[in-house]
Enzyme design. Structure first.
Site, mmCIF file in Angstrom:
data_model
loop_
_atom_site.group_PDB
_atom_site.id
_atom_site.type_symbol
_atom_site.label_atom_id
_atom_site.label_comp_id
_atom_site.label_asym_id
_atom_site.label_seq_id
_atom_site.Cartn_x
_atom_site.Cartn_y
_atom_site.Cartn_z
ATOM 1 N N ASP A 105 0.847 -1.196 0.000
ATOM 2 C CA ASP A 105 0.000 0.000 0.000
ATOM 3 C C ASP A 105 0.881 1.244 0.000
ATOM 4 O O ASP A 105 1.907 1.313 0.693
ATOM 5 C CB ASP A 105 -0.921 -0.009 1.218
ATOM 6 C CG ASP A 105 -2.072 0.974 1.070
ATOM 7 O OD1 ASP A 105 -3.216 0.509 0.934
ATOM 8 O OD2 ASP A 105 -1.828 2.202 1.083
ATOM 9 N N GLY A 107 -15.565 3.411 3.552
ATOM 10 C CA GLY A 107 -14.360 4.131 3.157
ATOM 11 C C GLY A 107 -13.644 3.540 1.963
ATOM 12 O O GLY A 107 -12.457 3.814 1.750
ATOM 13 N N THR A 147 -12.143 3.469 -1.379
ATOM 14 C CA THR A 147 -11.729 4.573 -2.248
ATOM 15 C C THR A 147 -11.363 4.108 -3.653
ATOM 16 O O THR A 147 -11.315 4.929 -4.567
ATOM 17 C CB THR A 147 -10.524 5.323 -1.648
ATOM 18 O OG1 THR A 147 -9.445 4.397 -1.447
ATOM 19 C CG2 THR A 147 -10.894 5.972 -0.319
ATOM 20 N N HIS A 184 -10.350 -5.427 -3.304
ATOM 21 C CA HIS A 184 -9.017 -5.562 -2.713
ATOM 22 C C HIS A 184 -9.131 -5.928 -1.249
ATOM 23 O O HIS A 184 -10.070 -5.528 -0.558
ATOM 24 C CB HIS A 184 -8.181 -4.294 -2.894
ATOM 25 C CG HIS A 184 -8.838 -3.032 -2.426
ATOM 26 N ND1 HIS A 184 -9.796 -2.387 -3.179
ATOM 27 C CD2 HIS A 184 -8.666 -2.295 -1.305
ATOM 28 C CE1 HIS A 184 -10.186 -1.291 -2.536
ATOM 29 N NE2 HIS A 184 -9.531 -1.213 -1.379
ATOM 30 N N HIS A 227 -6.909 -5.800 2.242
ATOM 31 C CA HIS A 227 -5.751 -5.268 2.946
ATOM 32 C C HIS A 227 -5.214 -6.353 3.876
ATOM 33 O O HIS A 227 -5.982 -6.972 4.623
ATOM 34 C CB HIS A 227 -6.144 -4.080 3.828
ATOM 35 C CG HIS A 227 -6.753 -2.913 3.115
ATOM 36 N ND1 HIS A 227 -6.061 -1.746 2.879
ATOM 37 C CD2 HIS A 227 -8.004 -2.710 2.617
ATOM 38 C CE1 HIS A 227 -6.863 -0.873 2.266
ATOM 39 N NE2 HIS A 227 -8.044 -1.437 2.097
HETATM 40 P P1 5GP Z 1 -9.651 1.407 0.267
HETATM 41 O O1 5GP Z 1 -9.588 2.771 0.926
HETATM 42 O O2 5GP Z 1 -10.421 1.460 -1.025
HETATM 43 O O3 5GP Z 1 -10.099 0.316 1.182
HETATM 44 O O4 5GP Z 1 -8.155 1.028 -0.063
HETATM 45 C C1 5GP Z 1 -7.454 1.598 -1.135
HETATM 46 C C2 5GP Z 1 -6.001 1.592 -0.750
HETATM 47 O O5 5GP Z 1 -5.255 1.839 -1.921
HETATM 48 C C3 5GP Z 1 -5.611 2.663 0.263
HETATM 49 O O6 5GP Z 1 -5.078 2.041 1.430
HETATM 50 C C4 5GP Z 1 -4.571 3.505 -0.479
HETATM 51 O O7 5GP Z 1 -3.505 3.933 0.346
HETATM 52 C C5 5GP Z 1 -4.112 2.558 -1.572
HETATM 53 N N1 5GP Z 1 -3.660 3.231 -2.776
HETATM 54 C C6 5GP Z 1 -4.285 4.244 -3.438
HETATM 55 N N2 5GP Z 1 -3.600 4.593 -4.539
HETATM 56 C C7 5GP Z 1 -2.510 3.775 -4.580
HETATM 57 C C8 5GP Z 1 -1.418 3.656 -5.495
HETATM 58 O O8 5GP Z 1 -1.303 4.370 -6.488
HETATM 59 N N3 5GP Z 1 -0.483 2.697 -5.206
HETATM 60 C C9 5GP Z 1 -0.579 1.893 -4.106
HETATM 61 N N4 5GP Z 1 0.397 0.985 -3.912
HETATM 62 N N5 5GP Z 1 -1.598 1.976 -3.233
HETATM 63 C C10 5GP Z 1 -2.560 2.910 -3.460
#
Ligand code: 5GP
Ligand code: ZN
Length: 113
Positions: free
Chosen positions: A30, A92, A94, A99, A101
């Protein structure tokens, strides 16, 4: 999907720090880690999120959960780790590409990390 951030990471259009890859799954660090180890595990097939999982595409989710312990072991997460998938705006989410984590490397609280 051409305008999806994670599809662009899978294709290599956007660089990432890869930790695992096979025919159907990609895993990378991440960009904004919430724990000492913070890895995202994604299907190569574009699935919008948890709500995009169906009986027809759910095999990749089972495969992801077979891969996760391998990644955790390779990362030395012997004390345990957390697996989180945010589904939709209230959670949350985004990035609208399914995906998971993997968070670990410290004693986690009841917050996400
Ligand atoms: P969400 O918030 O949708 O559960 O998780 C999306 C994750 O993608 C976030 O933890 C964010 O830091 C990560 N993320 C967003 N853009 C990028 C990117 O360009 N590269 C990487 N490696 N992670 C990203
Ligand atoms: Zn995508």
């Amino acid at each position: 999907m051409s305008d999806c951030l994670f599809c662009k990471i899978i294709s290599g259009e956007i660089p990432s720090n890869k930790v695992y890859e096979d025919e159907t799954v990609y895993a990378f660090r991440d960009i904004a880690p919430q724990a000492p180890t913070h890895i995202l595990v994604i299907p190569k097939e574009h699935i919008s999120g948890c709500n995009g999982v169906t009986v027809d595409n759910s095999a990749v989710v089972a495969h992801i959960f077979a891969v996760i312990p391998q990644i955790a072991q390779a990362e030395g997460l012997t004390g345990g780790y957390r697996v989180v998938s945010n589904c939709g705006p209230d959670a949350g989410q985004t990035v609208p590409h399914l995906h998971f984590h993997i968070l670990g490397g410290k004693q986690l609280t009841l917050e996400m990390a």
